[in-house]
Design a protein around this motif. Structure first.
Motif, mmCIF file in Angstrom:
data_model
loop_
_atom_site.group_PDB
_atom_site.id
_atom_site.type_symbol
_atom_site.label_atom_id
_atom_site.label_comp_id
_atom_site.label_asym_id
_atom_site.label_seq_id
_atom_site.Cartn_x
_atom_site.Cartn_y
_atom_site.Cartn_z
ATOM 1 N N THR A 1 0.840 -1.200 0.000
ATOM 2 C CA THR A 1 0.000 0.000 0.000
ATOM 3 C C THR A 1 0.868 1.240 0.000
ATOM 4 O O THR A 1 1.749 1.385 0.855
ATOM 5 N N ILE A 2 0.620 2.113 -0.959
ATOM 6 C CA ILE A 2 1.330 3.380 -1.018
ATOM 7 C C ILE A 2 0.431 4.466 -0.418
ATOM 8 O O ILE A 2 -0.793 4.446 -0.592
ATOM 9 N N SER A 3 1.053 5.392 0.280
ATOM 10 C CA SER A 3 0.318 6.532 0.829
ATOM 11 C C SER A 3 1.267 7.721 0.906
ATOM 12 O O SER A 3 2.473 7.562 0.728
ATOM 13 N N ARG A 4 0.710 8.889 1.147
ATOM 14 C CA ARG A 4 1.549 10.073 1.249
ATOM 15 C C ARG A 4 0.960 11.039 2.259
ATOM 16 O O ARG A 4 -0.256 11.055 2.501
ATOM 17 N N ASP A 5 1.839 11.847 2.808
ATOM 18 C CA ASP A 5 1.440 12.908 3.738
ATOM 19 C C ASP A 5 2.052 14.192 3.206
ATOM 20 O O ASP A 5 3.274 14.392 3.322
ATOM 21 N N ASN A 6 1.237 15.028 2.604
ATOM 22 C CA ASN A 6 1.746 16.245 1.973
ATOM 23 C C ASN A 6 2.123 17.325 2.978
ATOM 24 O O ASN A 6 2.709 18.346 2.593
ATOM 25 N N VAL A 7 1.788 17.140 4.227
ATOM 26 C CA VAL A 7 2.235 18.064 5.270
ATOM 27 C C VAL A 7 3.632 17.672 5.728
ATOM 28 O O VAL A 7 4.503 18.522 5.932
ATOM 29 N N LYS A 8 3.848 16.380 5.862
ATOM 30 C CA LYS A 8 5.154 15.886 6.291
ATOM 31 C C LYS A 8 6.114 15.669 5.123
ATOM 32 O O LYS A 8 7.257 15.248 5.331
ATOM 33 N N ASN A 9 5.642 15.920 3.888
ATOM 34 C CA ASN A 9 6.496 15.735 2.700
ATOM 35 C C ASN A 9 7.071 14.317 2.645
ATOM 36 O O ASN A 9 8.269 14.119 2.371
ATOM 37 N N THR A 10 6.223 13.349 2.883
ATOM 38 C CA THR A 10 6.691 11.975 2.956
ATOM 39 C C THR A 10 5.731 11.048 2.215
ATOM 40 O O THR A 10 4.512 11.219 2.291
ATOM 41 N N VAL A 11 6.310 10.084 1.530
ATOM 42 C CA VAL A 11 5.527 9.014 0.917
ATOM 43 C C VAL A 11 5.936 7.701 1.577
ATOM 44 O O VAL A 11 7.102 7.526 1.962
ATOM 45 N N TYR A 12 4.968 6.820 1.728
ATOM 46 C CA TYR A 12 5.178 5.566 2.443
ATOM 47 C C TYR A 12 4.868 4.379 1.539
ATOM 48 O O TYR A 12 4.053 4.467 0.625
ATOM 49 N N LEU A 13 5.504 3.275 1.853
ATOM 50 C CA LEU A 13 5.181 2.020 1.195
ATOM 51 C C LEU A 13 5.059 0.953 2.275
ATOM 52 O O LEU A 13 6.065 0.538 2.858
ATOM 53 N N GLN A 14 3.833 0.572 2.564
ATOM 54 C CA GLN A 14 3.572 -0.500 3.518
ATOM 55 C C GLN A 14 3.603 -1.822 2.753
ATOM 56 O O GLN A 14 2.832 -2.009 1.809
ATOM 57 N N MET A 15 4.484 -2.707 3.168
ATOM 58 C CA MET A 15 4.656 -3.978 2.480
ATOM 59 C C MET A 15 4.295 -5.108 3.432
ATOM 60 O O MET A 15 4.957 -5.286 4.462
ATOM 61 N N ASN A 16 3.259 -5.836 3.099
ATOM 62 C CA ASN A 16 2.804 -6.966 3.907
ATOM 63 C C ASN A 16 2.954 -8.267 3.132
ATOM 64 O O ASN A 16 3.123 -8.265 1.907
ATOM 65 N N SER A 17 2.884 -9.366 3.842
ATOM 66 C CA SER A 17 2.976 -10.697 3.218
ATOM 67 C C SER A 17 4.175 -10.767 2.269
ATOM 68 O O SER A 17 4.054 -11.222 1.134
ATOM 69 N N LEU A 18 5.299 -10.339 2.761
ATOM 70 C CA LEU A 18 6.487 -10.265 1.910
ATOM 71 C C LEU A 18 6.942 -11.644 1.471
ATOM 72 O O LEU A 18 6.831 -12.635 2.222
ATOM 73 N N LYS A 19 7.473 -11.685 0.260
ATOM 74 C CA LYS A 19 7.962 -12.922 -0.344
ATOM 75 C C LYS A 19 9.439 -12.757 -0.665
ATOM 76 O O LYS A 19 9.918 -11.631 -0.876
ATOM 77 N N PRO A 20 10.172 -13.858 -0.764
ATOM 78 C CA PRO A 20 11.600 -13.747 -1.138
ATOM 79 C C PRO A 20 11.809 -12.995 -2.448
ATOM 80 O O PRO A 20 12.803 -12.273 -2.582
ATOM 81 N N GLU A 21 10.871 -13.115 -3.359
ATOM 82 C CA GLU A 21 11.021 -12.415 -4.643
ATOM 83 C C GLU A 21 10.801 -10.909 -4.537
ATOM 84 O O GLU A 21 11.011 -10.181 -5.508
ATOM 85 N N ASP A 22 10.414 -10.428 -3.373
ATOM 86 C CA ASP A 22 10.340 -8.983 -3.150
ATOM 87 C C ASP A 22 11.696 -8.392 -2.778
ATOM 88 O O ASP A 22 11.835 -7.171 -2.673
#
Length: 128
Positions: free
Chosen positions: A69-90
């Motif tokens: 899941t990608i998200s952003r906070d335009n007040v904090k000038n930050t973008v996030y990438l939440q990565m769940n159920s990670l696999k070795p191919e990630d």
């Protein structure tokens, strides 16, 4: 000019989660659509996900859909990438990128060549 600094990478077991952050310098962060790409040795950098300036629209590569899941906070000038159920191919170096888009707050790009600024990357390693 925008400077991007990623953080949050590391080593995690398969099935685990990580949250990447990308902090942007400057006061025009909301003018940029943001994307995450990744690269493994010997392979081309590949698109992972993107988010529009307003965060109204997002898009995911099929390989991560439903897990990331990608998200952003335009007040904090930050973008996030939440990565769940990670696999070795990630396993890869993950890069955030900024695409200056004047014409629309809901546009984004999946093309690497459209992005104007890049971070230095953060390593994500998923063990099996």
């Amino acid at each position: 000019q925008v400077q991007l600094v990623e953080s949050g990478g590391g080593l995690v077991q398969a099935g685990g989660s990580l949250r990447l952050s990308c902090a942007a310098s400057g006061r025009t962060f909301s003018s940029y659509a943001m994307g995450w790409f990744r690269q493994t040795p010997g392979k081309e950098r590949e698109f992972v996900t993107a988010i529009s300036r307003s965060a109204a629209r997002t898009y995911y590569a099929d390989s991560v859909k439903g897990r990331f899941t990608i998200s952003r906070d335009n007040v904090k000038n930050t973008v996030y990438l939440q990565m769940n159920s990670l696999k070795p191919e990630d396993t890869a170096v993950y890069y955030c990128a900024a695409d200056l888009i004047y014409y629309s707050s809901s546009a984004y790009s999946v093309r690497e060549s459209d992005y104007d600024y890049w971070g230095q990357g953060t390593q994500v390693t998923v063990s099996s």
